[in-house]
Design an enzyme around this catalytic site. Structure first.
Site, PDB file in Angstrom:
ATOM      1  CD  GLU A  62      36.984  36.375  44.619  1.00  0.00           C
ATOM      2  OE1 GLU A  62      36.806  35.419  45.390  1.00  0.00           O
ATOM      3  OE2 GLU A  62      36.676  37.550  44.932  1.00  0.00           O
ATOM      4  CE  LYS A  74      41.103  34.784  52.864  1.00  0.00           C
ATOM      5  NZ  LYS A  74      39.655  34.626  52.906  1.00  0.00           N
ATOM      6  CG  HIS A 127      39.742  63.603  33.509  1.00  0.00           C
ATOM      7  ND1 HIS A 127      39.715  64.907  33.067  1.00  0.00           N
ATOM      8  CD2 HIS A 127      38.454  63.255  33.752  1.00  0.00           C
ATOM      9  CE1 HIS A 127      38.463  65.342  33.076  1.00  0.00           C
ATOM     10  NE2 HIS A 127      37.672  64.354  33.468  1.00  0.00           N
TER      11      HIS A 127
END
Ligand code: F6R
Length: 353
Positions: free
Chosen positions: A236, A346, A252
């Site tokens: 950001e 948005k 893993h």
């Protein structure tokens, strides 16, 4: 870019992100006071706590979750979605956290929590969340506006910590907050713009990240939220790609992915975040992993937490990452403050019925 020229830095930072960062210790002090002085009525005896929010408003929830893991008798879960998990009901405490108060996922989760009869508290600067809380008689903590949500981590997190303490879910965090504030005041002298690059870890890290892809490794239960925070802040503030993962899980799977494409892996700049409370076997894993993949990636730098309390240690690492992400933005010639793509998204969503 000359990271030691205050004039150049200020010119490249018209939104004043460096100034806001400098004030983080005072923000934390004020945020704690807001939380400890807030007037509200809430029952006690919760079975679980949910923090619902997104982005800069959710990361405080993760800080709370990790803090509570070793301190609280009930679990804390962070919800970054429109709906809440099925277990949420009258014995759940739900914090709806949104800096703007207008994030649609959070508003939807707020309505969901209400419908299920959960005990609630809203933390926001205003917006629709404040309106709904006032309408519904839901306890409301108003925090100061005017800065970016991600720069308001103190305001978004510490009131929830104070409320957890006040409803008996956590012990007294006051001494940890005081330690954090003092440590951050000390650290800004080292990390701030006036501190030269040859002794400024944040500037040095920004230099390493420049034109490379930062990959931040934390550890479950200690630095995991901080790793996520570094990634988010680089995304950001610097408008740059970054990734994070956690030990021991990454041992893993991700570790195996360090073979191909070999040439591109040299562009990865790895950070290992370490904390004295890391499990002893995790400490061993950091060392072994470094030995196994060190030659394959660009570089690996370990950044160690400072401070005594869990809160101070987390914030010490957050501060380094926050500053590094801002210096990286300035090196790229990017204004750290606006997040045009989030705003555009948005806006499009609100037009999209
Ligand atoms: C912008 C930022 C974002 C927002 C997110 C949710 O600085 O940090 O991640 O936090 O889009 O918005 P709010 O916090 O207003 O609910």
């Amino acid at each position: 870019m000359n990271l030691d020229s205050i004039e150049e830095l200020n010119q490249a930072d018209p939104g004043g992100m460096l100034r806001v960062l400098w004030n983080l210790p005072e923000q934390c002090e004020e945020a704690w006071r807001i939380g400890t002085e807030a007037v509200f009525e809430l029952p006690t005896g919760f079975d679980q706590v949910v923090v619902t929010g997104l982005g800069g408003s959710a990361i405080g929830g993760d800080l709370l979750r990790v803090y509570a893991t070793s301190e609280a008798a009930v679990p804390v879960l962070v919800n970054r979605d429109y709906r809440l998990p099925a277990f949420v009901g009258p014995r759940t405490l739900v914090f709806a956290v949104s800096y703007s108060g207008n994030t649609e996922e959070t508003l939807s989760a707020y309505d969901d929590a209400r419908a299920r009869g959960a005990s609630m508290m809203a933390v926001t600067t205003g917006g629709q969340l404040a309106e709904r809380a006032r309408r519904d008689g839901v306890p409301l903590v108003i925090i100061p506006g005017g800065i970016s949500p991600r720069a308001a981590s103190g305001y978004l997190f510490l009131p929830t910590l104070a409320v957890m303490q006040r409803v008996g879910l956590l012990g007294d965090a006051g001494p940890s907050v005081a330690e954090t504030v003092n440590l951050l005041k000390e650290m800004r002298e080292e990390l701030g713009p006036q501190s030269p690059e040859n002794r400024n870890l944040a500037k040095q890290l920004a230099r390493r990240f420049f034109q490379r892809i930062p990959v931040i490794y934390g550890s479950s239960g200690t630095t995991e939220t901080v790793a996520m925070r570094w990634k988010g802040q680089i995304n950001e503030n610097s408008k740059a790609m970054a990734y994070f993962n956690v030990f021991p899980e990454l041992n893993h799977n991700e570790i195996v992915g360090t073979e191909k494409p070999a040439a591109k892996l040299k562009d990865l700049e790895l950070i290992f975040l370490s904390d004295p409370a890391d499990h002893p076997r995790v400490k061993a894993r950091l060392e072994i992993t470094r030995g196994l993949i060190g030659e394959r990636v660009g570089a690996i730098t370990e950044v160690a937490a400072r401070g005594g309390s869990k809160l101070a240690r987390a914030y010490s690492l957050i501060y380094v990452g926050d500053y590094a992400s801002v210096y990286l933005a300035l090196m790229y010639g990017i204004d750290p403050t606006p997040v045009k793509l989030i705003d555009a998204l948005k806006k499009r969503l609100s037009d999209f019925q």
